[in-house]
Enzyme design. Structure first.
Site, short mmCIF file in Angstrom:
data_model
loop_
_atom_site.label_atom_id
_atom_site.label_comp_id
_atom_site.label_asym_id
_atom_site.label_seq_id
_atom_site.Cartn_x
_atom_site.Cartn_y
_atom_site.Cartn_z
N HIS A 21 1.24 -1.25 -0.10
CA HIS A 21 0.20 0.10 0.49
C HIS A 21 0.77 0.55 0.09
CE1 HIS A 21 -4.01 -1.83 0.80
NE2 HIS A 21 -3.20 -2.58 0.64
N ASP A 81 10.86 -7.22 1.36
CA ASP A 81 9.94 -6.58 2.45
C ASP A 81 11.48 -6.22 2.18
OD1 ASP A 81 9.33 -7.04 4.55
OD2 ASP A 81 10.25 -8.22 5.60
N HIS A 164 11.91 8.03 0.13
CA HIS A 164 11.30 7.54 1.75
C HIS A 164 11.77 6.88 2.28
CE1 HIS A 164 10.79 3.29 -0.25
NE2 HIS A 164 10.36 3.97 -1.22
#
Length: 206
Positions: A21, A81, A164
């Site tokens: 997401h 991940d 980010h």
């Protein structure tokens, strides 16, 4: 039938689900996968729930997310991940990198915690790395992994407005700028995710 498949590949023009997401990851993956003619749909677009990440390593958490998205949609699903691994903290925050940001995913909080714990450790070792494991899963349970790593140094205070996560406090080897001071295309030449995606395109597409 389930288990790891070392030969199955995505065809050019395939549609897959990105089991995330995170809008930053969606931008990065969409840009990188466009090279292989792959169309990416996000878990958020498809209103998929986020499964609980209960594994203690990158491979396990990537598999949990990819398998859940593949089963829910009937499409191949790609999950990653990743973590920020700091030598002075014995590899932490590592697999728990997102959790260090708290329930609000406040990355300023997470970066401050890294800095404070490094100071408390008394270590002068500023080396760190970003690690990512990609997992591509099919609805029938087949899956495969690709791993990428980028080494560098912790930078403090954080610098840059791009990227980010922990990007503002990481400077890759051979560079004086943080990831957050680079544009996405340039960052992808260095980054753990860029390396993993280059290998992914070779091994898993076409």
């Amino acid at each position: 039938m389930s288990g790891q498949d070392c030969t199955r590949r995505l065809e050019h023009g395939s549609e897959i689900v990105l089991a995330s997401h995170n809008k930053g990851k969606l931008r990065e993956f969409s840009l990188l996968l466009a090279e292989g003619g792959i169309t990416v749909r996000s878990a958020a677009e498809l209103d998929l729930p986020e499964p609980e990440e209960t594994a203690t390593d990158f491979e396990g958490n990537a598999l949990i997310k990819a398998e859940a998205a593949a089963r829910a949609t009937g499409l191949p699903a790609l999950a990653d991940d990743s973590g920020f691994c700091v030598a002075a903290l014995d590899g932490s925050p590592g697999v728990y990198s997102a959790r260090w940001a708290g329930p609000q995913r406040d990355m300023a909080l997470a970066m401050n915690r890294v800095h404070e714990e490094m100071q408390a450790s008394g270590s002068v070792d500023g080396t760190a790395s970003f690690v990512v494991v990609l997992c591509l899963a099919w609805p029938d349970g087949m899956h495969r992994f690709v791993r990428g790593e980028c080494r560098g140094q912790v930078s403090w205070p954080p610098r840059g407005e791009h990227g980010h996560g922990y990007d503002p406090m990481f400077t890759p080897e051979g560079e004086s700028r943080t990831f957050a001071e680079m544009g996405e295309m340039e960052k992808n030449r260095f980054s753990h995710r860029g390396q993993a995606m280059e290998q992914f395109l070779k091994d898993c597409v076409g």
